[in-house]
Design a protein around this motif. Structure first.
Motif, PDB file in Angstrom:
ATOM      1  N   CYS A  31      42.115  29.403  47.057  1.00  0.00           N
ATOM      2  CA  CYS A  31      41.049  29.034  47.995  1.00  0.00           C
ATOM      3  C   CYS A  31      40.575  30.248  48.783  1.00  0.00           C
ATOM      4  N   PHE A  32      41.505  31.152  49.133  1.00  0.00           N
ATOM      5  CA  PHE A  32      41.147  32.354  49.877  1.00  0.00           C
ATOM      6  C   PHE A  32      40.187  33.234  49.069  1.00  0.00           C
ATOM      7  N   GLY A  33      40.530  33.487  47.819  1.00  0.00           N
ATOM      8  CA  GLY A  33      39.697  34.336  46.970  1.00  0.00           C
ATOM      9  C   GLY A  33      38.317  33.752  46.744  1.00  0.00           C
ATOM     10  N   ASN A  34      38.266  32.462  46.450  1.00  0.00           N
ATOM     11  CA  ASN A  34      36.974  31.836  46.157  1.00  0.00           C
ATOM     12  C   ASN A  34      36.124  31.652  47.408  1.00  0.00           C
ATOM     13  N   SER A  35      36.754  31.335  48.531  1.00  0.00           N
ATOM     14  CA  SER A  35      35.969  31.171  49.760  1.00  0.00           C
ATOM     15  C   SER A  35      35.394  32.510  50.226  1.00  0.00           C
ATOM     16  N   MET A  36      36.137  33.600  49.991  1.00  0.00           N
ATOM     17  CA  MET A  36      35.599  34.939  50.297  1.00  0.00           C
ATOM     18  C   MET A  36      34.364  35.215  49.448  1.00  0.00           C
ATOM     19  N   LEU A  37      34.449  34.836  48.170  1.00  0.00           N
ATOM     20  CA  LEU A  37      33.323  35.052  47.255  1.00  0.00           C
ATOM     21  C   LEU A  37      32.100  34.244  47.696  1.00  0.00           C
ATOM     22  N   PHE A  38      32.335  32.976  48.064  1.00  0.00           N
ATOM     23  CA  PHE A  38      31.229  32.116  48.476  1.00  0.00           C
ATOM     24  C   PHE A  38      30.628  32.537  49.827  1.00  0.00           C
ATOM     25  N   TYR A  72      27.807  36.848  54.935  1.00  0.00           N
ATOM     26  CA  TYR A  72      28.220  38.066  55.617  1.00  0.00           C
ATOM     27  C   TYR A  72      27.248  39.229  55.374  1.00  0.00           C
ATOM     28  N   LEU A  73      26.716  39.302  54.149  1.00  0.00           N
ATOM     29  CA  LEU A  73      25.867  40.435  53.785  1.00  0.00           C
ATOM     30  C   LEU A  73      24.395  40.191  54.079  1.00  0.00           C
ATOM     31  N   PHE A 115      27.147  27.024  48.702  1.00  0.00           N
ATOM     32  CA  PHE A 115      28.380  27.759  48.936  1.00  0.00           C
ATOM     33  C   PHE A 115      29.147  27.196  50.131  1.00  0.00           C
ATOM     34  N   SER A 116      28.426  26.746  51.143  1.00  0.00           N
ATOM     35  CA  SER A 116      29.087  26.190  52.329  1.00  0.00           C
ATOM     36  C   SER A 116      29.874  24.929  51.982  1.00  0.00           C
ATOM     37  N   TYR A 117      29.250  24.042  51.200  1.00  0.00           N
ATOM     38  CA  TYR A 117      29.943  22.802  50.824  1.00  0.00           C
ATOM     39  C   TYR A 117      31.112  23.067  49.867  1.00  0.00           C
ATOM     40  N   PRO A 129      28.750  29.599  58.667  1.00  0.00           N
ATOM     41  CA  PRO A 129      29.512  29.519  57.416  1.00  0.00           C
ATOM     42  C   PRO A 129      30.909  28.939  57.575  1.00  0.00           C
ATOM     43  N   GLY A 130      31.374  28.821  58.827  1.00  0.00           N
ATOM     44  CA  GLY A 130      32.723  28.339  59.037  1.00  0.00           C
ATOM     45  C   GLY A 130      33.753  29.454  58.873  1.00  0.00           C
ATOM     46  N   PHE A 131      35.024  29.070  58.909  1.00  0.00           N
ATOM     47  CA  PHE A 131      36.118  30.042  58.852  1.00  0.00           C
ATOM     48  C   PHE A 131      37.106  29.687  57.747  1.00  0.00           C
ATOM     49  N   VAL A 132      36.592  29.142  56.656  1.00  0.00           N
ATOM     50  CA  VAL A 132      37.476  28.693  55.575  1.00  0.00           C
ATOM     51  C   VAL A 132      38.253  29.862  54.979  1.00  0.00           C
ATOM     52  N   ASP A 133      37.569  31.005  54.772  1.00  0.00           N
ATOM     53  CA  ASP A 133      38.263  32.155  54.195  1.00  0.00           C
ATOM     54  C   ASP A 133      39.338  32.681  55.146  1.00  0.00           C
ATOM     55  N   SER A 134      39.053  32.690  56.445  1.00  0.00           N
ATOM     56  CA  SER A 134      40.048  33.140  57.428  1.00  0.00           C
ATOM     57  C   SER A 134      41.253  32.201  57.446  1.00  0.00           C
ATOM     58  N   MET A 135      40.988  30.903  57.413  1.00  0.00           N
ATOM     59  CA  MET A 135      42.068  29.928  57.436  1.00  0.00           C
ATOM     60  C   MET A 135      42.936  30.041  56.171  1.00  0.00           C
ATOM     61  N   SER A 136      42.283  30.178  55.006  1.00  0.00           N
ATOM     62  CA  SER A 136      43.028  30.284  53.747  1.00  0.00           C
ATOM     63  C   SER A 136      43.860  31.564  53.697  1.00  0.00           C
ATOM     64  N   GLY A 137      43.257  32.690  54.148  1.00  0.00           N
ATOM     65  CA  GLY A 137      43.985  33.952  54.171  1.00  0.00           C
ATOM     66  C   GLY A 137      45.169  33.911  55.117  1.00  0.00           C
ATOM     67  N   LEU A 138      44.947  33.296  56.281  1.00  0.00           N
ATOM     68  CA  LEU A 138      46.019  33.159  57.256  1.00  0.00           C
ATOM     69  C   LEU A 138      47.204  32.389  56.667  1.00  0.00           C
ATOM     70  N   LEU A 139      46.911  31.246  56.059  1.00  0.00           N
ATOM     71  CA  LEU A 139      47.987  30.439  55.475  1.00  0.00           C
ATOM     72  C   LEU A 139      48.706  31.177  54.354  1.00  0.00           C
ATOM     73  N   MET A 140      47.944  31.929  53.552  1.00  0.00           N
ATOM     74  CA  MET A 140      48.577  32.679  52.461  1.00  0.00           C
ATOM     75  C   MET A 140      49.593  33.682  53.006  1.00  0.00           C
ATOM     76  N   PHE A 141      49.228  34.429  54.068  1.00  0.00           N
ATOM     77  CA  PHE A 141      50.134  35.419  54.643  1.00  0.00           C
ATOM     78  C   PHE A 141      51.340  34.743  55.303  1.00  0.00           C
ATOM     79  N   LEU A 142      51.095  33.650  56.019  1.00  0.00           N
ATOM     80  CA  LEU A 142      52.198  32.936  56.660  1.00  0.00           C
ATOM     81  C   LEU A 142      53.207  32.426  55.637  1.00  0.00           C
ATOM     82  N   LEU A 143      52.697  31.860  54.540  1.00  0.00           N
ATOM     83  CA  LEU A 143      53.581  31.318  53.503  1.00  0.00           C
ATOM     84  C   LEU A 143      54.314  32.432  52.759  1.00  0.00           C
TER      85      LEU A 143
END
Length: 802
Positions: A187-194, A199-200, A213-215, A272-286
């Motif tokens: 989810c982290f990788g794909n949400s960053m892509l979307f 961002y750009l 991409f948002s949905y 855009p929300g913070f889905v990529d931040s949330m997914s990345g955070l969980l990945m590092f915590l886990l």
């Protein structure tokens, strides 16, 4: 190419296992072997064209013990097979064995060639790190018993213990973490892509792509929030129920805010929300949690009495010996106990001379002689020839089991929460909430949008995720560094406790002394070569531990001994070249001059034809590095020694330990437990270091218990940590590195607070945009991971732990 050293080249080194050849030589094909067992293994490999085994590494073999096929008869029992087999469909079966003897590439090569030794073996695969072998075999050509016998014959006897049949080496918890990391990473990788178009600031089809991409991001957020974050929600809820604000409370709050604001922005198309931040955070915590669990996943810290017994025992029924599972033993059964076998149930001696080593239960290292009709308690090890016992109590009611249950009932439950993180999270959560509410109230009358953005932005940026990451990554790295040095800890909270220790209590036998070694010195009239060989030959005929030590000390070519006799608690005698040799107590060997002063050693006297020649002085060998440990820590900690042994070593210990060290002898297991309690009542933070069940109560009662084991995968009492005997000398370094790890964590906290202050400053100004919050949050986490990992490794290398 096969190595073929000649007898002169290999001298007295066994071609198969590399051990020194003592006594009678065993030769085959111009090669020298230390015993017939090594020769047999060589012949088996040669007959099957497997001698490349010796080409991969010099003397790679393990000297096998004598194999009695009947000892494995219990493996024909269907109930035992069901417990041991991983899979069977009636035609083929697969099984995974733990093989402690695996130690080199030659072992791997041989074990993966088992199909050439047994046509029933379809496949064998070795996991070197776990010291396991996976075997799939054809039931019509082989059997579980045949596989075990084959492995034992070539020197790789599997570990078959009563509690091992239902023990999974990889925990369900760790497997679940892997699944969650996979989901979070995906989810982290794909949400960053979307999120790139947002961002750009990509134009052209932006208005069309942005909602799609948002949905898609929102869909990716759902499994991350409900599945990957579940453990943090459960932990936070559990802490609040107990009125504890643990580190997971602010983390859970941050995750909820990230998800909630992401849902709001995406559904209202305001961001855009913070889905990529949330997914990345969980990945590092886990990932941090995996660091904590992976190293000790394959070790069993929660031992019970079943851990010390094999799966089966030899029972004698109607004069016929058969092997049965220990669980089926009942009162009145007659069991056969051989040399070095553990006694699983209380029993009465019916036949044979028993010499019982109770060191693992009481701490007393000297074998106790037992004669016909005397009671023997479970947990002892036979140090003599074969004996026959009548079971008086079932395994579950034996002395060893009762002792274990008493310990478990008397100890306090040890928490697994991180004291440091929990204490910080209380104040951190309160401060962040106060600041965010203050900013909300400040901006609300002026600009409600800015107020909401600032309020949620502070909670997101100032979420203690960096703090939560720094603890598991630092302590996780420390745990892995300790593991590489043969020191395995139960969980990362143990490192915190280790850094605060101010008192160390040592057991003696097997802890600060070598379990199977002793210093032997002959004192008396110088022996001729003939007399020395005669003494060696006499001692070689006995299996008493002291006799073995004397035989190893004398060495030489064995001479025929006539009229050999062994008298319990007295000694051994025999006729060699028409001379009568006696080894034993002074009264048994003959009269002589009594030694002056206090005897701080075991003495075995030697007489030839009634004339006392001298005695063998047998002393404990203390572990390498003990002096260095005491010297390094004496300014920081207080030392004590508690031993089940007698006081024969008091003078030596007083010369080794610092002045004022409390030395306690003849201590029962309960005495040791109470001694630790008395220290704790004085406010001491006690580290107990022991090796046997006699130390189990004290190990569990102490603030931190470390079990010393010659094999960390086997035979150690319940503890917070297990340390290999060869790493005992590094205990001081481990304690010091634990303190250093805590300093690294505190430094990372300071680093994280700077990030938080930076984010809060922009929030107070009303300039904390969603994109800035999304960048600051993962950036702080990545920086902390980098800082803690690199710092820990650099300091470990500097101290020689890597």
């Amino acid at each position: 190419m096969e190595k073929s050293p000649t007898l002169s080249e290999s001298k007295l080194i066994c071609f198969h296992c590399g051990d020194t050849v003592r006594g009678e030589r065993v030769e085959q094909d111009g090669k020298l072997f230390c015993c017939s067992g090594c020769k047999i293994v060589y012949e088996i490999l040669q007959q099957n064209n497997l001698c490349n085994y010796y080409a991969l590494q010099q003397t790679p073999g393990i000297s096998p013990s004598t194999i009695e096929v009947s000892r494995f008869s219990f493996l024909d029992d269907e109930k035992i097979q069901q417990q041991l087999l991983d899979f069977t469909d009636g035609k083929t079966a697969s099984v995974t064995f733990s093989l402690p003897a695996i130690h080199c590439s030659s072992c791997i090569w041989l074990l993966e060639q088992l199909y050439r030794l047994d046509s029933g073996v379809i496949q064998s695969r070795v996991d070197y790190l776990k010291k396991q072998v996976f075997i799939r075999f054809d039931l019509s050509k082989s059997s579980l018993k045949n596989i075990v016998v084959l492995l034992s014959t070539v020197g790789y006897e599997p570990e078959l213990q009563l509690d091992a049949v239902d023990k999974k080496l990889e925990s369900e918890k760790t497997r679940s973490l892997y699944y969650k990391i996979g989901v979070a990473a995906f989810c982290f990788g794909n949400s960053m892509l979307f999120s790139f178009p947002e961002y750009l600031g990509v134009d052209a089809t932006e208005s069309f792509l942005r909602p799609i991409f948002s949905y898609l991001n929102l869909l990716l957020a759902i499994p991350v929030f409900f599945y990957c974050s579940a453990d943090y929600f459960v932990s936070a809820y559990g802490g609040l129920q107990k009125k504890i604000v643990n580190i997971d409370v602010p983390i859970a709050l941050g995750i909820i805010l990230l998800f909630g604001r992401s849902v709001y922005e995406i559904l209202t198309q305001t961001g855009p929300g913070f889905v990529d931040s949330m997914s990345g955070l969980l990945m590092f915590l886990l990932l941090g949690r995996v660091f904590q669990s992976k190293t000790y996943d394959r070790l069993n810290f929660e031992r019970n009495y079943k851990s010390y017994f094999p799966l089966s025992i030899t029972v004698k029924k109607n004069g016929v010996e058969t092997t049965v599972p220990i669980s089926s033993l009942k009162r009145g059964d007659r069991i056969i106990i051989r040399n070095n076998e553990i006694i699983p149930a209380d029993g009465m001696v019916l036949r044979g001379n028993a010499a019982i080593d109770y060191s693992f239960v009481t701490g007393e290292s000297t074998p106790i002689e037992k004669v016909l009709g005397e009671m023997i308690y479970a947990g002892g090890k036979q140090a003599g020839g074969m004996i026959e016992l009548e079971v008086t109590k079932e395994v579950s009611q034996s002395y060893l089991t009762q002792l274990w249950n008493n310990f478990n009932n008397s100890i306090r439950e040890k928490g697994e929460l991180s004291e440091l993180s929990n204490s910080i999270s209380k104040y951190f959560t309160f401060v962040v909430l106060v600041v965010s509410l203050g900013v909300l109230l400040y901006w609300l009358p002026k600009d409600s949008t800015t107020a909401i953005n600032a309020f949620t932005g502070i909670l997101i940026v100032a979420c203690p995720c960096a703090l939560a990451i720094s603890i598991p990554f630092t302590l996780g790295m420390t745990l892995r560094i300790f593991g590489r040095n043969n020191f395995y800890i139960k969980n990362t909270s143990v490192i915190e406790t280790l850094s605060k220790i101010d008192t160390i209590v040592f057991d003696k036998t097997g802890t600060i002394t070598h379990a199977q070694q002793a210093s032997v010195e002959y004192i008396g009239t110088e022996l001729t070569d003939e007399e020395r060989l005669g003494t060696f030959s006499l001692a070689k005929n006995s299996i008493h531990p002291v006799s073995k030590m004397i035989a190893d000390h004398c060495k030489g070519e064995q001479i025929t001994v006539e009229n050999f006799s062994e008298q319990i608690s007295k000694g051994i005698s025999g006729t060699i070249n028409s001379k009568i040799y006696r080894l034993g107590s002074q009264g048994f060997a003959g009269h002589g001059i009594l030694p002056k002063g206090t005897v701080n050693e075991t003495r075995t006297y030697l007489s030839i034809n009634g004339e006392v020649k001298g005695y063998f002085s047998i002393k404990n060998i203390y572990r390498d590095g003990l002096d260095a440990i005491l010297l390094s820590l004496k300014k920081k900690v207080q030392f004590s020694v508690v031993s089940g042994d007698n006081e024969s070593e008091r003078v030596r210990l007083q010369s080794i330990f610092p002045k004022g060290t409390d030395l306690q002898f003849n201590q029962t297991p309960i005495d040791k437990l109470n001694y630790v309690k008395s220290l704790q009542s004085q406010g001491k933070k006690v580290l107990m270091i022991g090796d046997g069940l006699n130390d189990a109560g004290a190990l569990l009662q102490s603030n931190l218990g470390i079990a010393v084991s010659e094999n960390v995968s086997q035979f150690s009492p319940s503890s917070d940590a297990i340390i290999g005997g060869d790493s005992f000398r590094k205990i001081a370094e481990f304690i010091q590195f634990a303190s250093l790890s805590m300093k690294i964590i505190i430094s990372s906290f300071a680093f994280a607070f700077i990030y938080n202050l930076f984010g809060i400053y922009f929030a107070l100004q009303g300039e904390l945009t969603p994109i800035m919050a999304a960048i600051l949050m993962p950036a702080s986490s990545i920086t902390i991971v980098f800082f803690t990992t690199i710092s820990t490794q650099l300091f470990a290398k500097k101290r020689g732990l890597l």
